[in-house]
Write an enzyme that holds these catalytic residues in place. Sequence first.
Site, mmCIF file in Angstrom:
data_model
loop_
_atom_site.group_PDB
_atom_site.id
_atom_site.type_symbol
_atom_site.label_atom_id
_atom_site.label_comp_id
_atom_site.label_asym_id
_atom_site.label_seq_id
_atom_site.Cartn_x
_atom_site.Cartn_y
_atom_site.Cartn_z
ATOM 1 N N TYR A 272 9.701 -7.139 -3.919
ATOM 2 C CA TYR A 272 10.632 -7.495 -2.853
ATOM 3 C C TYR A 272 10.913 -8.989 -2.804
ATOM 4 O O TYR A 272 11.965 -9.410 -2.301
ATOM 5 C CB TYR A 272 10.137 -6.959 -1.505
ATOM 6 C CG TYR A 272 10.612 -5.542 -1.312
ATOM 7 C CD1 TYR A 272 11.929 -5.274 -0.972
ATOM 8 C CD2 TYR A 272 9.772 -4.468 -1.552
ATOM 9 C CE1 TYR A 272 12.395 -3.983 -0.854
ATOM 10 C CE2 TYR A 272 10.228 -3.159 -1.432
ATOM 11 C CZ TYR A 272 11.545 -2.929 -1.078
ATOM 12 O OH TYR A 272 12.016 -1.640 -0.978
ATOM 13 N N HIS A 427 6.320 -3.036 3.899
ATOM 14 C CA HIS A 427 6.222 -2.554 2.520
ATOM 15 C C HIS A 427 4.795 -2.641 1.984
ATOM 16 O O HIS A 427 4.558 -2.387 0.805
ATOM 17 C CB HIS A 427 7.175 -3.337 1.616
ATOM 18 C CG HIS A 427 8.605 -2.992 1.826
ATOM 19 N ND1 HIS A 427 9.101 -1.732 1.547
ATOM 20 C CD2 HIS A 427 9.648 -3.710 2.305
ATOM 21 C CE1 HIS A 427 10.396 -1.707 1.844
ATOM 22 N NE2 HIS A 427 10.746 -2.885 2.310
#
Length: 749
Positions: A272, A427
């Site tokens: 990410y 996440h």
Amino acid sequence: MTKHIRVLQIFICVLLISFSGHSQDHPSLILTKEGVQKIRAELGNVPLFDATLEKVKAEVDAEIALGIETPIPKDFSGGYTHSRHKLNFQTLQKAGVLYQILDDEKYAIYIKDMLFQYESMYKDLPVHPQTRSYARGKLFWQCLNDSNWLVYVSQAYDCVYDYLSKKERKQLEKNLFRPFADFISIENPQFYNRVHNHSTWGNAAVGMIGLVMNDDELIQRALYGIEDDGLPVGAKDNDGGFIKIEGQEVGFLANVDEPFSPDGYYTEGPYYQRYAMYPFLIFAEALHNVKPEQKIFEHKDSVLLKSVNILVNLSDADGDFFPLNDAQKGMSYKSPDVVTALDIAYHYGGHNPQLLSIAEEQGKVLLDDSGLAVAIGIRDGKAEPFQKKSINLTDGTKGDEGGVGILRYGNEDMTLVFKYAAQGLSHGHYDKLSFSLYEKGTEILQDYGLARFVNIEQKGGGNYLKENKTWAKQTIAHNTLVQNETSHFGGKYEVGSKFHSELYFFDTSNPEVQVVSAKEKNAYPGTEMQRTMALIKADGFEKPFLLDILKVVSTTKNKYDLPFYFKGQVMKTNFDFSTPKSLETLGSEHGYQHLWAEGTGQPKEDNSKLSWLENGHFYTLTTASLKDDQLQFVRIGANDPEFNLRRDAGLVIRRKNTQNTTFVSVVESHGQYSPVSEFSVNSNSAISKIELMEDNKEYTAVVVETKANGSQLMLLLANEDKQKNKEHTLTIKNKEYSWTGPYEFVKIN
């Protein structure tokens, strides 16, 4: 008096004109007028830039030939309307660059025509019909992708700003750009006003269109967020991540300050970070060009520029990012997002020649000032190999929330990735003290990554699958300790977000013996874990080996499971095991429901061995066993009716009804096998035994004995005092060992 009033009126008019947006030069975001002239002067003389330009021109010309299509949105990721609008915004950005560099009006006409087609559509466009997202977009199923669109399209608008008439600009800004910016921000504060990669895209989108329009309100909204968003504290998104935390700053600057540690590690992980680097760096470049007084590249000790080097360091020998937290395997630094970040970091970060070697691998550059600088550097032979070394990366805003330790031997001949980090926002995974191991680009022991097929419509609309929560995030999916078949922190995000593991020590001063050690005290109430991992190259071993010592101290008796997820084909074991006629799952929840119990064995000796073959190399796991240990072969894929999970294998060491214990294991790479010559070389382990010689509150000592000459290698650990100048003495088998510091490596015989 009248004269003074007249002078004041003139002064006010001058101020109004200066802030009206008409005095600003265009392009000014990514391309600049000066930069365009330099690019034109260099055309034909910079091979990598010229090749990139030709490729982009061919792509855009093909789209122009096909004509413009802006379908009514209806699909998830990977569906036709989603893919069409995504291709549109990418093409618009490229067409803008081509118009400026080539001075060919056809690209400006294409941009103008498409923008007005979107303007006509957007005025009456409802929210997207798909309802899965916590923040639905209009062109796309989520505001995140709408923000992608505006980040790219703002660059195209900047490139044709002067080509459009004042009336046309006013129409676009009134009916398209300002409503678009308001929709993804004011109308969706749960998306926009938080610290998350989603919001970074939203902040950059609002800020970049604000810079083009010279709209200070939008620019301030981008930098500092929405002051009064009306969101309740503790609100969550679809992934269970917090949307609003009391007292938390928001906006682009907060998204720079909070997720990045001072080292440049991004708390959500490299996958990410890679995705967020585009809005981080592209908006930063725009701010630098239009608002240099912001000094964005100096913000937080230049962390944005620093983070690019860290991102490259978080990759294996093939350039694939280590799959920490939610991460799709195979994502690499050849991603267009990283091309953008690397070029900008090179141009504005002191022209680091090592970045040029990565740019050569990427094979393309940005068509702007920074891309030209990279291409010229490569042309002029300035590239140097990127040196990926052992490195310890802190996590957390202040660098005090755990981290990730990477041990590398040689030219990535063996690489250990040891995670003792913070939760990693929504996440994050429940995997304290987990690790993965690589030989060059081959996974020896793997981290599963995420359960998602990104942008593949057939698999859940390209979105996260339910197995991401039920399997990939759970502790049993990782190479770390599970207590009583329950994930760390009970698998609860709000609990895990409060805690992080603590580094005990990290030492790579001796490249032949590199050690990292960390402690976790909060994953299970009443239980403390310490894991020490050493990457060692010693005589009697063909290659470096990994020594893994996991010490568990608890106030109660528990069942402990320690999995090792290996890649490849089993060669042999030194223990007998039985295979069931019909498969059952290893458990019923916390990820265990996704594991088939394929075979169960018991140790026959003090050491248990498993050998396997992968990518032409042999690997052996040797673990010190207790007589009541259970050795469980497992296979991922149970309770998976749509085949969303990979059918990977693992070995789980199970230790029941135990209070305090220490798991000791060694992982070796040895030999090779060629399917062409059909010769196998050095296919057996070099270890005759490993033994836990001493294990108490203060000290742990482990011996590894080789087959070749019976020589012994011993690692001595001080468990309570890590001070470098602290002297320790330990007597083992009537022999006294003395050392200074948290550990000592001793060669016996």
